[in-house]
Structures are given as C-alpha cells and as structure tokens.
Design a protein around this motif. Structure first.
Motif, PDB file in Angstrom:
ATOM      1  N   ARG A 100      -6.217  -5.327   7.095  1.00  0.00           N
ATOM      2  CA  ARG A 100      -5.961  -4.103   6.582  1.00  0.00           C
ATOM      3  C   ARG A 100      -5.870  -4.158   4.928  1.00  0.00           C
ATOM      4  NH1 ARG A 100      -0.554  -2.128   8.626  1.00  0.00           N
ATOM      5  NH2 ARG A 100      -1.175  -2.485  10.727  1.00  0.00           N
ATOM      6  N   ALA A 101      -5.498  -5.315   4.531  1.00  0.00           N
ATOM      7  CA  ALA A 101      -5.296  -5.598   3.151  1.00  0.00           C
ATOM      8  C   ALA A 101      -6.835  -5.642   2.571  1.00  0.00           C
ATOM      9  CB  ALA A 101      -4.590  -6.773   2.596  1.00  0.00           C
ATOM     10  N   LEU A 102      -7.666  -6.220   3.165  1.00  0.00           N
ATOM     11  CA  LEU A 102      -9.083  -6.307   2.811  1.00  0.00           C
ATOM     12  C   LEU A 102      -9.740  -5.040   2.577  1.00  0.00           C
ATOM     13  CD1 LEU A 102     -11.649  -8.343   2.173  1.00  0.00           C
ATOM     14  CD2 LEU A 102     -12.056  -8.242   4.556  1.00  0.00           C
ATOM     15  N   LEU A 103      -9.365  -4.021   3.530  1.00  0.00           N
ATOM     16  CA  LEU A 103     -10.080  -2.707   3.337  1.00  0.00           C
ATOM     17  C   LEU A 103      -9.279  -1.944   2.098  1.00  0.00           C
ATOM     18  CD1 LEU A 103     -11.080  -0.663   6.125  1.00  0.00           C
ATOM     19  CD2 LEU A 103     -10.007   0.571   4.357  1.00  0.00           C
ATOM     20  N   LEU A 104      -8.210  -2.144   2.094  1.00  0.00           N
ATOM     21  CA  LEU A 104      -7.486  -1.176   0.887  1.00  0.00           C
ATOM     22  C   LEU A 104      -8.202  -1.828  -0.380  1.00  0.00           C
ATOM     23  CD1 LEU A 104      -3.625  -1.298   1.675  1.00  0.00           C
ATOM     24  CD2 LEU A 104      -5.436   0.524   1.967  1.00  0.00           C
ATOM     25  N   GLN A 105      -8.626  -3.233  -0.392  1.00  0.00           N
ATOM     26  CA  GLN A 105      -9.155  -3.909  -1.662  1.00  0.00           C
ATOM     27  C   GLN A 105     -10.729  -3.244  -1.860  1.00  0.00           C
ATOM     28  OE1 GLN A 105      -8.206  -5.732  -3.829  1.00  0.00           O
ATOM     29  NE2 GLN A 105      -6.673  -7.001  -3.378  1.00  0.00           N
ATOM     30  N   LYS A 106     -11.254  -2.964  -0.714  1.00  0.00           N
ATOM     31  CA  LYS A 106     -12.703  -2.255  -0.655  1.00  0.00           C
ATOM     32  C   LYS A 106     -12.485  -0.823  -1.259  1.00  0.00           C
ATOM     33  CE  LYS A 106     -14.877  -5.329   2.714  1.00  0.00           C
ATOM     34  NZ  LYS A 106     -15.275  -5.176   4.049  1.00  0.00           N
ATOM     35  N   LEU A 132      -3.866  -3.531  13.477  1.00  0.00           N
ATOM     36  CA  LEU A 132      -4.867  -4.495  12.690  1.00  0.00           C
ATOM     37  C   LEU A 132      -4.081  -5.438  11.967  1.00  0.00           C
ATOM     38  CD1 LEU A 132      -7.901  -4.589  12.378  1.00  0.00           C
ATOM     39  CD2 LEU A 132      -7.544  -3.604  10.137  1.00  0.00           C
ATOM     40  N   LEU A 133      -4.403  -6.690  12.012  1.00  0.00           N
ATOM     41  CA  LEU A 133      -3.618  -7.922  11.216  1.00  0.00           C
ATOM     42  C   LEU A 133      -3.513  -7.458   9.717  1.00  0.00           C
ATOM     43  CD1 LEU A 133      -5.016 -11.180  12.923  1.00  0.00           C
ATOM     44  CD2 LEU A 133      -2.900  -9.899  13.324  1.00  0.00           C
ATOM     45  N   PRO A 134      -2.346  -7.464   9.258  1.00  0.00           N
ATOM     46  CA  PRO A 134      -2.327  -7.178   7.742  1.00  0.00           C
ATOM     47  C   PRO A 134      -3.159  -7.711   6.977  1.00  0.00           C
ATOM     48  CG  PRO A 134      -0.057  -7.771   8.925  1.00  0.00           C
ATOM     49  CD  PRO A 134      -1.088  -8.336   9.938  1.00  0.00           C
ATOM     50  N   HIS A 135      -3.874  -8.907   7.165  1.00  0.00           N
ATOM     51  CA  HIS A 135      -4.624  -9.208   5.962  1.00  0.00           C
ATOM     52  C   HIS A 135      -6.096  -8.518   6.294  1.00  0.00           C
ATOM     53  CE1 HIS A 135      -5.857 -12.094   9.382  1.00  0.00           C
ATOM     54  NE2 HIS A 135      -6.791 -12.343   8.909  1.00  0.00           N
ATOM     55  N   ALA A 193      -2.132   5.099  -0.732  1.00  0.00           N
ATOM     56  CA  ALA A 193      -2.202   3.583  -0.498  1.00  0.00           C
ATOM     57  C   ALA A 193      -1.288   2.923   0.306  1.00  0.00           C
ATOM     58  CB  ALA A 193      -2.424   2.920  -1.753  1.00  0.00           C
ATOM     59  N   PRO A 194      -0.020   3.221   0.009  1.00  0.00           N
ATOM     60  CA  PRO A 194       1.077   2.797   0.908  1.00  0.00           C
ATOM     61  C   PRO A 194       1.231   3.302   2.269  1.00  0.00           C
ATOM     62  CG  PRO A 194       2.217   4.105  -0.610  1.00  0.00           C
ATOM     63  CD  PRO A 194       0.747   3.953  -1.200  1.00  0.00           C
ATOM     64  N   ALA A 195       0.936   4.550   2.442  1.00  0.00           N
ATOM     65  CA  ALA A 195       1.077   5.070   3.752  1.00  0.00           C
ATOM     66  C   ALA A 195       0.013   4.651   4.640  1.00  0.00           C
ATOM     67  CB  ALA A 195       0.674   6.628   3.638  1.00  0.00           C
ATOM     68  N   LEU A 196      -1.298   4.132   4.271  1.00  0.00           N
ATOM     69  CA  LEU A 196      -2.265   3.332   5.151  1.00  0.00           C
ATOM     70  C   LEU A 196      -1.778   1.987   5.267  1.00  0.00           C
ATOM     71  CD1 LEU A 196      -5.597   4.804   3.416  1.00  0.00           C
ATOM     72  CD2 LEU A 196      -4.879   5.318   5.596  1.00  0.00           C
ATOM     73  N   ALA A 197      -1.417   1.323   4.190  1.00  0.00           N
ATOM     74  CA  ALA A 197      -0.929   0.099   4.293  1.00  0.00           C
ATOM     75  C   ALA A 197       0.068  -0.133   5.225  1.00  0.00           C
ATOM     76  CB  ALA A 197      -0.096  -0.432   2.886  1.00  0.00           C
ATOM     77  N   ALA A 198       0.575   0.963   5.674  1.00  0.00           N
ATOM     78  CA  ALA A 198       2.035   0.734   6.558  1.00  0.00           C
ATOM     79  C   ALA A 198       1.525   0.997   7.882  1.00  0.00           C
ATOM     80  CB  ALA A 198       3.073   1.779   6.374  1.00  0.00           C
ATOM     81  N   GLY A 199       0.160   1.513   8.027  1.00  0.00           N
ATOM     82  CA  GLY A 199      -0.489   1.658   9.611  1.00  0.00           C
ATOM     83  C   GLY A 199      -0.609   3.090   9.990  1.00  0.00           C
ATOM     84  N   ASN A 200      -0.339   4.051   8.939  1.00  0.00           N
ATOM     85  CA  ASN A 200      -0.626   5.384   9.300  1.00  0.00           C
ATOM     86  C   ASN A 200      -1.776   6.129   8.983  1.00  0.00           C
ATOM     87  OD1 ASN A 200       2.682   6.209   9.483  1.00  0.00           O
ATOM     88  ND2 ASN A 200       2.491   5.038   7.488  1.00  0.00           N
ATOM     89  N   ALA A 201      -1.738   7.276   9.744  1.00  0.00           N
ATOM     90  CA  ALA A 201      -3.142   8.316   9.297  1.00  0.00           C
ATOM     91  C   ALA A 201      -2.543   9.424   8.282  1.00  0.00           C
ATOM     92  CB  ALA A 201      -3.513   8.942  10.697  1.00  0.00           C
ATOM     93  N   VAL A 202      -3.310   9.651   7.427  1.00  0.00           N
ATOM     94  CA  VAL A 202      -2.659  10.474   6.287  1.00  0.00           C
ATOM     95  C   VAL A 202      -3.579  11.654   6.077  1.00  0.00           C
ATOM     96  CG1 VAL A 202      -2.410  10.314   3.820  1.00  0.00           C
ATOM     97  CG2 VAL A 202      -2.199   8.311   5.070  1.00  0.00           C
ATOM     98  N   TYR A 206      -1.043  -2.562  -3.081  1.00  0.00           N
ATOM     99  CA  TYR A 206      -0.651  -2.277  -1.721  1.00  0.00           C
ATOM    100  C   TYR A 206      -1.180  -2.923  -0.771  1.00  0.00           C
ATOM    101  CZ  TYR A 206       3.195   0.783  -2.870  1.00  0.00           C
ATOM    102  OH  TYR A 206       4.210   1.168  -3.657  1.00  0.00           O
ATOM    103  N   ALA A 207      -2.640  -3.561  -1.288  1.00  0.00           N
ATOM    104  CA  ALA A 207      -3.170  -4.629  -0.464  1.00  0.00           C
ATOM    105  C   ALA A 207      -2.379  -5.835  -0.315  1.00  0.00           C
ATOM    106  CB  ALA A 207      -4.517  -4.894  -0.870  1.00  0.00           C
ATOM    107  N   GLY A 208      -1.751  -6.348  -1.473  1.00  0.00           N
ATOM    108  CA  GLY A 208      -1.090  -7.591  -1.535  1.00  0.00           C
ATOM    109  C   GLY A 208       0.289  -7.244  -0.790  1.00  0.00           C
TER     110      GLY A 208
END
Length: 485
Positions: free
Chosen positions: A63-69, A58-61, A158-167, A110-112
């Motif tokens: 992914r960032a939007l979902l972390l903000q949510k 997923l494009l980083p921005h 938060a950072p693990a998801l931001a990096a694209g992982n499943a946790v 980490y969204a940022g």
C-alpha cells in the motif's frame, strides 16, 4: 468527473459548477455537478472497490508503494497543478507551488507511516494473548474547503487511503478543479478504480446528502464552524465518527522583551499571508501596553508596504481573495468594525487601478480601538483583517486571548522562556508557536480546542483518525473454560 478548462466552457446550468478566476473574473473551468441519484452510485462503487479490490488487506508495504507513486505523479505535474490552483482560487503562484509540494510530502509521509505504524500487544492478565489491530471504516467522506485545495485534499485522502479505506472527496464549489486531478493521478498510479472518487456540488445539496448517506461510515470535514456543528449533529444522530477542523480567531502576542523586528515581520506574515484566508491566521494582535503604540505603528508601516498584485506577478505578497462573494463578506466585516467604533489604520477597501478592477482584491487592513468583546474581535473574518488590542499583564492577556469560542492556534513573542511556558500552557489552543508563527509539518498533529474542532489531523494520529481499533484474544488455557463461580 470531467473537467473543462476555461476556453472550452459552455453556458453554465444547474448541472455545472463554474470556477471563477478571482484575479480577473474569467472562467477558470467547470465541472459537472453530482446529483443525489449519482451519489448513490458513487457510494455503491466505493463499497464495491473496498470489498473486492483487496486494498484493506494489502500488505502495508505494498500500500505504501502505491502512495509513493501518487506522490511521484503529483511531483511530475507540479507546475500544471500549481497553475490550475492559482486560477481556481487566486493564491499567488509561489504559494500554490508550495501547496503542491505539501501534498507530495503528505503522500510520502503516510506511505512511511503505513508500513511502520505499530499496534499494541497488551499486557496479559490471564491465559490468553491479547493485541490490537487497526481496521478501516470502509467508506470515508472527505469534505475540503476552498482556501488550500490540493494541500487539504492530500491531508485527508492520503491517511484515509493508508488506513485501507475507500474515499469520497467533496471539494468546495468555489475551488472544484484540483480534486479531479488528484483522483486522476491516483488512478494512473495504480489505485484500484472506485477507491478515490470525487463528487461536486454545493454544500447544502450534495454535501448534506453525502454526510447523511447511510453508506458513509466516517466523515472528515474542514471548514466553517457553523457547518461543522451541522455535520456534528448529523454524525451524532447516525452514530458515525466525525473529524472536524474548523475556524479560528488566533491571538498573536508580543511582549515588551521580544525581538520586535522578528515579531513585527511574523505578525504581518501571520495574518496577511494567503490574504488572511487561513484558519490559523493571527487575526488578533495583542501587544503589551508599554510598547503598544510603537509596535502597532511598525505593523502598519509594514502592512502598507505589502505588494498587492495579481497572483502571477513578480514579487506578489497578497493576491486576490478566493471569490467575489467572499471579498464582499470581508468588506462587510470591516464596515461592522467601523460601526463598532474601530479605527481603520490602513486598508478597509478594495485597491484601485486597472489591474484590480476585474478581480476580487482587498487591501490588507489593520484596525484598533475595539474592545475584546466587540463582534469584530470575536468572529472570524477569514480575510486580510487584523485587530490590535493592548494588554497589561499575563492575567489580563490570558483572559482576553481565551475570551472567544475558538481555540485553534496562537503565537507568543518573548525572550523569557518561563513566561512563554506559562502563557503557552494557559492558552486554549491546539497549536502554540513561540518566537515563530504559522509553522506546520505533516508529522505533527493539528487540530483545535473548543469550537475550533474535534480530532487531530497530520502525524501518526492522522492515520489512526481513519481507523477503528479492534482487540483480539488468543486463548492459551490448557483446561476447558468453566462457568464463573
């Protein structure tokens, strides 16, 4: 993972983890324990989500939007989460609110980072273009302690998801109630199902099985050093990376030229905040010999004035310890100090009174007349216990302060900038606070030296922790490659 709150609790069985409210001994809630067979299914779901959800690519921005949510969801439920954490582990309500704020800030940070982190275009040394990428590991195991559940959960998730992982998140069996709430909020925010799952159970059982599971590609653990070493052995055998944030026995240092009013206040706050249940608690107080008696007397006076009370009481400064068995462990630690010849200047027992009798309370305790080699000065109490020691000069101080297996944090109080620089550089610690203490911010890396751990959480490094570096080369040569001569 179903959560049942106190009034709905049935009899506990081996399949149920019970959270006891340490303020009054009541049941705060229960969660279903995860069996080894269920763990296999959890890991399989995580891999399915990782491979089929599109999250890693997923494009980083986006992914960032979902972390903000997710952060928005935490903010919307701040008060209920704080109340739940207060019941789950006994921290004062104000501190619990602050920890929810920390979790919110972590997801926003980490969204940022997610949409702004850069990799490298490396210098050319031939007919090619070379650059690096950050790739997720796949499935990450995040194992968190009982002392600050929602904050520690966010620091890893938060950072693990931001990096694209499943946790797969495993909270402590002593504070199991917050992790399912975080997973629920993340799912409601739009995180694909299966990317964040919670397993519950005791460390020697489900924790060990999670660490050893062949489907787990990276391990992140915060907790005790002995457990960290055991995880490190398993990770080494499996050849998977392990980030370990472990214990501390942090020195808090007061020189004669310090602002003593500020220093004394920070010493007391640095050990008795969170009832001492903090890895960076300043549990060893080093005072320059010329002011030792004066500063120690002031510390004792301030310690005796601390308001020990239920965690929702107005003006509470020290609440209960997180569990009854931990309170008993802290008391055994103090009793050993007595046996070693230590003088108990205040505390050293549970408080008396109706409001304390049903809870896991322990009085803030100050001890002196122990040498730096005493076990009480070497081992972590993880409770409201401060040991005071004098020092003569910088050389003596550094030898004593570095004379433990730990190296997590330290504090220095002095108006001499050059001295603070010298001592700060000489001390073996991952965080050095000068004329302040116990400051922490999501944007600054955190971790320890020596037996206090491996790796760095928080900051940009906190996202890189959960990613693998891939190097890519694009050929630019005009002629076919030849066999080297």
């Amino acid at each position: 993972m179903n959560v049942r709150l106190g009034s709905e609790v049935a009899n506990a069985t081996d399949d149920v983890i019970v959270s006891i409210n340490p303020a009054d001994g009541s049941v705060a809630g229960t969660v279903e324990a995860t069996s080894p067979a269920e763990l296999d299914a959890v890991v399989e779901r995580a891999w399915t989500a990782f491979r089929s959800s599109g999250w890693p690519t997923l494009l980083p921005h986006r992914r960032a939007l979902l972390l903000q949510k997710v952060a928005d969801g935490l903010a919307a439920q701040k008060e209920s989460l704080a109340q739940l954490q207060m019941a789950d582990n006994g921290k004062p309500l104000g501190e619990c609110r602050g920890m929810v704020d920390s979790a919110i800030g972590t997801f926003r940070y980490y969204a940022g980072v997610c949409e702004t982190i850069e990799t490298d275009v490396t210098p050319r040394r031939g007919d090619y273009l070379s650059f690096t990428l950050l790739e997720p590991f796949g499935v990450v195991a995040a194992i968190t302690p009982w002392n600050s559940p929602i904050m520690n959960d966010a620091t890893k998730v938060a950072p693990a998801l931001a990096a694209g992982n499943a946790v797969i998140l495993k909270p402590s069996e002593d504070s199991p109630l917050l992790a399912p709430e975080l997973a629920r909020i993340a799912l409601a925010a739009g995180l694909p199902e299966g990317l964040l799952q919670v397993v519950q159970g005791r460390g020697p059982e489900i924790g060990s099985a999670l660490v050893a599971h062949p489907g787990v590609r990276m391990i992140s653990f915060t907790g005790g050093t002995a457990t960290g070493r055991a995880i490190g052995r398993v990770a080494g055998e499996r050849l998977v990376p392990a980030a370990l944030e472990l214990g501390g026995k942090s020195p808090h240092i007061v020189f004669a030229d310090a602002d003593l009013d500020h220093a004394v206040a920070a010493v007391v706050a640095g050990i008795f905040g969170s009832a001492g249940q903090s890895c960076v608690a300043g549990s060893r107080l080093f005072i320059e010999a010329s002011i030792y008696d004066d500063v120690l007397a002031r510390v004792v006076v301030r310690t005796k004035s601390l308001r020990v009370a239920p965690p929702d009481a107005p003006g509470v400064e020290v609440g209960p310890l997180a569990s009854f068995h931990h309170r008993d462990r802290v008391h055994r630690f103090v009793e050993r100090a007595r046996e070693e010849g230590g003088r108990i200047l205040c505390g050293g027992a549970a408080p008396a009174g109706d409001e304390f009798d049903a809870g896991a309370y322990y009085l803030p305790t100050v001890i002196d007349r122990l040498g730096p080699e005493a076990l009480t000065c070497q081992e972590e109490a993880f409770g409201p216990v401060l040991v005071a020691l004098p020092f003569g000069d910088e050389q003596d101080l550094i030898a004593q302060a570095n004379g433990t297996a730990f190296g997590l944090a330290c504090g220095i109080w002095s108006d001499n900038f050059k001295r603070c620089w010298r001592v700060g550089r000489a001390l073996e610690a991952g965080s050095v606070w000068v004329n302040t203490y116990k400051q922490s911010v999501t944007s600054t890396p955190f971790g320890g030296f020596k037996s206090s751990g491996l790796g760095r959480e928080k900051g940009i490094d906190g996202l890189r922790l959960y990613a693998q570096v891939k190097s890519m080369y694009f050929g630019l040569h005009e002629q076919p490659l030849e066999v080297a001569r």
